[in-house]
Design an enzyme around this catalytic site. Structure first.
Site, mmCIF file in Angstrom:
data_model
loop_
_atom_site.group_PDB
_atom_site.id
_atom_site.type_symbol
_atom_site.label_atom_id
_atom_site.label_comp_id
_atom_site.label_asym_id
_atom_site.label_seq_id
_atom_site.Cartn_x
_atom_site.Cartn_y
_atom_site.Cartn_z
ATOM 1 C CG HIS A 139 6.434 -2.429 -3.478
ATOM 2 N ND1 HIS A 139 5.468 -2.287 -2.503
ATOM 3 C CD2 HIS A 139 7.038 -3.614 -3.251
ATOM 4 C CE1 HIS A 139 5.479 -3.371 -1.739
ATOM 5 N NE2 HIS A 139 6.415 -4.183 -2.175
ATOM 6 C CG ASP A 156 -0.189 -0.086 2.533
ATOM 7 O OD1 ASP A 156 1.051 0.097 2.508
ATOM 8 O OD2 ASP A 156 -0.815 -0.328 3.581
ATOM 9 C CB CYS A 182 5.463 -0.299 0.809
ATOM 10 S SG CYS A 182 6.044 0.627 -0.587
#
Length: 275
Positions: A262, A49, A52
């Protein structure tokens, strides 16, 4: 129910599963993972999400913590919300997670609770001597959604405090790190108030941390964040440090990213690396 930090997996096995093809991108990623595998044996996936970067950094910091950082020990640490709100009226617009439109007193008390929780968890985990037990305590903490997200709110507030300190230092002619100029050179964050409204308030909701905010997070925690940026494999930016001129006594945490959005974490240093 989603795992925040998934169990360990062999790095090269993970890489083979994720990057099968023969495209230039897949080849670069495989090469990047091979380089990481020289130092680390396993990878743990971080839930994807918009938190991270926080999740990966905090998980790594806690799982290797052996003492409470100096800034967490200070007497006035938990007075931060009170002190800042008394000076800067605009902090009333701080966006609490899933609780828009809170009143000033509630914001102050709630953030204070988050800061107390951060100190308590960090202290408890750093006092655990047995590595397995420490890991279990971290895993348990990152399975408790309520506590986990409260810790991210605390980190965001610490970033705001650090930004205010840097902004004021620069205004009064003191030397500040280069990233601080870049942070406030953006049209959307030319001062701490804009930074809060346009960036910090959105982290976790509609966006994650941008590059320059990774520097701010590192400064707020007084940790060096070392990132393997796999898509930059074979360039000078493959291993990037935030900040790039870290203080010598700052601990180092290591993350992996394929795209600067990410983050996952490498674990289990290979024996020869440790020696």
């Amino acid at each position: 129910y989603k795992l925040s930090v998934s169990p360990e997996m062999d790095i090269m096995e993970y890489c083979r599963k994720e990057w099968r093809g023969n495209t230039p991108a897949a080849k670069r990623m495989r090469k990047g993972y091979e380089a990481v595998a020289q130092k680390f044996a396993s990878i743990r996936r971080i839930r994807g999400d918009n938190y991270c970067a926080f999740r990966a950094t905090l998980f790594q910091a806690l799982s290797q913590a052996t003492q409470l950082p100096r800034w967490l020990q200070s007497e006035d640490f938990t007075m931060l919300p009170e002190n800042l709100l008394s000076k800067y009226d605009w902090i009333k617009q701080w966006q609490l997670r899933q609780k828009p439109g809170k009143r000033m007193g509630e914001i102050r008390d709630e953030i204070k609770e988050y800061l107390i929780l951060l100190r308590k968890k960090w202290k408890n985990i750093s006092e655990i001597k047995d590595p397995l037990e420490k890991q279990e305590a971290c895993d348990k903490l990152f399975k408790n959604e309520e506590e986990e997200y409260s810790l991210y709110e605390a980190l965001k507030f610490l970033m705001l405090n650090t930004a205010i300190e840097l902004y004021n230092a620069n205004k009064s002619g003191k030397r500040v790190p280069v990233f601080s100029w870049l942070l406030f050179a953006r049209d959307t964050s030319s001062n701490p108030s804009q930074l809060m409204h346009n960036h910090l308030n959105h982290i976790g909701h509609s966006g994650g941390l941008e590059q320059v905010e990774m520097f701010l997070l590192a400064y707020a925690l007084q940790y060096t964040i070392q990132v393997y940026r796999l898509y930059k494999c074979s360039t000078d930016e493959f291993i990037t440090l935030y900040p790039n001129d870290p203080e010598e006594d700052w601990p180092v945490v290591t993350l992996i990213t394929e795209d600067d959005r990410h983050y996952n974490i490498p674990v289990r240093m290979c024996q020869e690396t440790m020696l």
